[in-house]
Scaffold this motif. Structure first.
Motif, short mmCIF file in Angstrom:
data_model
loop_
_atom_site.label_atom_id
_atom_site.label_comp_id
_atom_site.label_asym_id
_atom_site.label_seq_id
_atom_site.Cartn_x
_atom_site.Cartn_y
_atom_site.Cartn_z
N VAL A 80 12.53 8.52 -9.53
CA VAL A 80 11.71 8.60 -8.33
C VAL A 80 12.36 7.80 -7.21
CG1 VAL A 80 9.54 8.96 -9.53
CG2 VAL A 80 10.32 6.63 -9.10
N ARG A 81 12.04 8.16 -5.97
CA ARG A 81 12.50 7.41 -4.80
C ARG A 81 11.32 6.57 -4.32
NH1 ARG A 81 13.78 12.75 -4.50
NH2 ARG A 81 15.98 13.35 -4.49
N TYR A 82 11.49 5.26 -4.34
CA TYR A 82 10.35 4.38 -4.08
C TYR A 82 9.82 4.49 -2.66
CZ TYR A 82 11.48 2.66 -8.67
OH TYR A 82 11.71 2.61 -10.02
N GLY A 83 10.69 4.85 -1.73
CA GLY A 83 10.23 5.04 -0.37
C GLY A 83 9.24 6.18 -0.24
N ASP A 84 9.31 7.13 -1.17
CA ASP A 84 8.41 8.28 -1.12
C ASP A 84 6.95 7.88 -1.36
OD1 ASP A 84 10.59 9.85 -0.65
OD2 ASP A 84 10.67 10.76 -2.65
N PHE A 85 6.73 6.82 -2.14
CA PHE A 85 5.36 6.38 -2.39
C PHE A 85 4.69 5.98 -1.07
CE2 PHE A 85 7.04 5.73 -6.70
CZ PHE A 85 5.99 6.19 -7.48
N GLU A 86 5.39 5.17 -0.30
CA GLU A 86 4.82 4.69 0.96
C GLU A 86 4.65 5.82 1.97
OE1 GLU A 86 5.12 0.70 3.70
OE2 GLU A 86 6.71 1.15 2.26
N ILE A 89 -2.58 5.16 -6.64
CA ILE A 89 -1.29 5.62 -7.17
C ILE A 89 -1.40 5.59 -8.69
CG2 ILE A 89 1.16 5.08 -7.46
CD1 ILE A 89 1.21 4.04 -4.62
N ILE A 90 -1.05 6.69 -9.31
CA ILE A 90 -1.10 6.80 -10.77
C ILE A 90 0.28 7.19 -11.24
CG2 ILE A 90 -2.19 7.94 -12.73
CD1 ILE A 90 -4.52 8.68 -10.84
N CYS A 91 0.91 6.35 -12.05
CA CYS A 91 2.25 6.70 -12.52
C CYS A 91 2.58 6.05 -13.85
CB CYS A 91 3.30 6.34 -11.46
SG CYS A 91 3.63 4.60 -11.29
N THR A 92 3.58 6.63 -14.49
CA THR A 92 4.07 6.11 -15.75
C THR A 92 4.99 4.91 -15.51
OG1 THR A 92 5.18 6.70 -17.82
CG2 THR A 92 6.07 7.65 -15.80
N ASN A 93 5.08 4.06 -16.50
CA ASN A 93 6.03 2.94 -16.47
C ASN A 93 7.39 3.38 -17.01
OD1 ASN A 93 6.04 -0.44 -17.94
ND2 ASN A 93 7.16 0.42 -16.23
N GLY A 94 7.39 4.42 -17.84
CA GLY A 94 8.64 4.92 -18.41
C GLY A 94 8.49 6.36 -18.83
N VAL A 147 6.31 -0.56 -7.01
CA VAL A 147 5.17 0.30 -6.69
C VAL A 147 3.93 -0.56 -6.45
CG1 VAL A 147 3.76 2.24 -7.44
CG2 VAL A 147 6.18 2.16 -8.07
N GLY A 148 3.77 -1.61 -7.25
CA GLY A 148 2.63 -2.51 -7.10
C GLY A 148 2.59 -3.18 -5.75
N GLU A 149 3.74 -3.49 -5.20
CA GLU A 149 3.79 -4.10 -3.87
C GLU A 149 3.30 -3.13 -2.79
OE1 GLU A 149 7.84 -5.33 -3.62
OE2 GLU A 149 7.58 -6.99 -5.05
N ILE A 150 3.61 -1.85 -2.96
CA ILE A 150 3.12 -0.83 -2.03
C ILE A 150 1.60 -0.70 -2.16
CG2 ILE A 150 3.20 1.63 -1.44
CD1 ILE A 150 6.13 1.59 -2.52
N VAL A 151 1.13 -0.70 -3.40
CA VAL A 151 -0.31 -0.63 -3.66
C VAL A 151 -1.03 -1.79 -2.99
CG1 VAL A 151 -2.03 -0.94 -5.49
CG2 VAL A 151 -0.15 0.67 -5.82
N GLU A 152 -0.48 -2.98 -3.14
CA GLU A 152 -1.08 -4.17 -2.55
C GLU A 152 -1.08 -4.10 -1.03
OE1 GLU A 152 -2.68 -8.18 -2.76
OE2 GLU A 152 -2.61 -6.43 -4.08
N LYS A 153 0.00 -3.60 -0.46
CA LYS A 153 0.13 -3.51 0.99
C LYS A 153 -0.94 -2.61 1.60
CE LYS A 153 3.45 -2.07 4.57
NZ LYS A 153 4.84 -1.57 4.81
N TYR A 154 -1.27 -1.51 0.92
CA TYR A 154 -2.19 -0.54 1.49
C TYR A 154 -3.59 -0.61 0.88
CZ TYR A 154 1.77 1.53 3.90
OH TYR A 154 2.86 1.73 4.73
N GLY A 155 -3.82 -1.55 -0.02
CA GLY A 155 -5.15 -1.73 -0.59
C GLY A 155 -5.58 -0.58 -1.49
#
Length: 378
Positions: free
Chosen positions: A124-130, A140-145, A158-166
């Motif tokens: 995955v591209r992490y920028g795509d989450f944001e 956000i729902i995703c697998t760890n592996g 991903v958790g940092e993005i989740v925290e940023k946007y609540g």
């Protein structure tokens, strides 16, 4: 048999797990359903298992650990208990059907879903989450592996993005719990879903979920709880709120012993052994003519999985030949990961998954490499 299907279930369990299940069958009663010795013994065992899981995942309290029958049940509880019509959810093409099918059901009821694509190696591209976050994004729902490629998703990022946007963060740790360190607080995880019969080395029919303190999840089931008998509604207190009916006490006894084994052996030791065997197999097969390997092997830190195809042979035929001729057990087909197969272009052929346990040996890996080489030469 050389068992290389550990991503499906770890067949070889520590002896302590087997002994614990047998002992429990002879000794424990129904936790919370009486004040007799057998019932109280079951309650203590189950609470101690919650404590061990809470410690492993960095949970606030053992009461935030809920027992289920597997990751699928945990994910159904989380997804259906937190997502409402009109909500927007971000997920990925890496996901297992235990995430996808509940989401498809909710999609029919008005939930909006964004599926993030992967690159050619299944990353995955992490920028795509944001970029995918919208005003009505709930989670956000995703697998760890990935259970198909073995690629890890950096949950911390991903958790940092989740925290940023609540947002809410629901993580599927089916392939990583017990093998990779997970801290729900530092990773900003609201719900962590796991199964007991894979990396946690416990019996089938065991699993669970961590639910962040203060987060209310609608229960998937209601019924007997052992408390508040005359209340028409199911109790709201955790963990009872999400545990209706008799728990799998015998299985949880085995999981309790498995957690003790992991603590004693060391998660790092287990992971390093599995990754060593995985890397040994990968290096042995990657240059064989006609063999195509899927996933990103540029990082040493990945799930102990190598998935491949041999020329244009159907994956089921290859897996059958491995079993019948070489007595090697693998997993062919779609692996309950349809979108990942679409991304890799393997929908028709499927793929053959080799997945490793620290109970495997280097001799078994050498035999598996030789088998792939011989099949590729035919």
């Amino acid at each position: 048999m050389i068992y290389l299907d550990n991503a499906a279930t770890t067949m070889h369990k520590p002896q302590a797990v087997i002994d614990a299940v047998v002992n429990a069958m002879n000794s424990i009663g129904n936790a919370g359903r009486g004040a007799n010795t057998a019932s109280l013994g079951a309650a203590r065992l189950i609470y101690e298992t919650r404590e061990r899981l809470a410690g492993m995942f960095g949970a606030e309290s053992p009461k935030q650990i809920v027992f289920t029958s597997n990751s699928t049940e945990s994910l159904n509880i989380a997804i259906k208990g937190l997502i409402d019509p009109g909500d927007h959810v971000i997920t990925t093409v890496l996901e297992h059907n235990s995430v996808l099918r509940p989401l498809y059901e909710l999609q029919e009821k008005g939930v909006e879903i964004t599926f993030l694509e992967s690159d050619e190696k299944g990353c995955v591209r992490y920028g795509d989450f944001e970029k995918a976050v919208k005003d009505n994004t709930k989670a956000i729902i995703c697998t760890n592996g990935s259970n198909l490629t073995g690629n890890l998703v950096d949950i911390q990022k991903v958790g940092e993005i989740v925290e940023k946007y609540g947002l809410l963060f629901i993580v599927d740790a089916s392939q990583t719990a017990g093998v990779f360190p997970i801290n729900v607080k530092s990773m900003h995880i609201d719900v962590l879903c796991f199964t007991g019969h894979k990396g946690l080395l416990g019996p089938q029919g065991t699993g669970g979920m961590y639910v962040r303190e203060g987060l209310s999840v609608r229960p998937l089931k209601s019924g007997g709880s052992g408390v508040q008998t005359y209340n028409r509604k199911h109790p709201k207190e955790m963990p009872t709120a999400l545990e209706a009916g008799t728990l799998n006490g015998h299985g949880i006894a085995g999981l309790h012993a498995a957690l003790g084994y992991i603590e004693e052996t060391g998660m790092d030791h287990i992971r390093e052994k599995e990754q060593l065997l995985m890397r040994m197999f990968y290096e042995g097969v990657k240059d064989i003519p006609g063999v195509k390997i899927y996933g990103d092997f540029s990082s040493y830190n990945r799930c102990p999985i190598v998935t491949l195809n041999i020329r244009d042979y159907d994956s089921s035929e290859v897996s059958d030949e491995l079993l019948m001729t070489y007595d090697i057990s693998t997993r062919p087909g779609g692996h309950c990961a349809p979108l990942m197969h679409e991304a890799l272009g393997t929908v028709e052929q499927g793929s053959v998954r080799f997945s490793f346990s620290h109970f495997n040996t280097e001799e078994e890996i050498a035999a598996a490499v030789k088998a792939v080489q011989e099949l590729a030469e035919e």
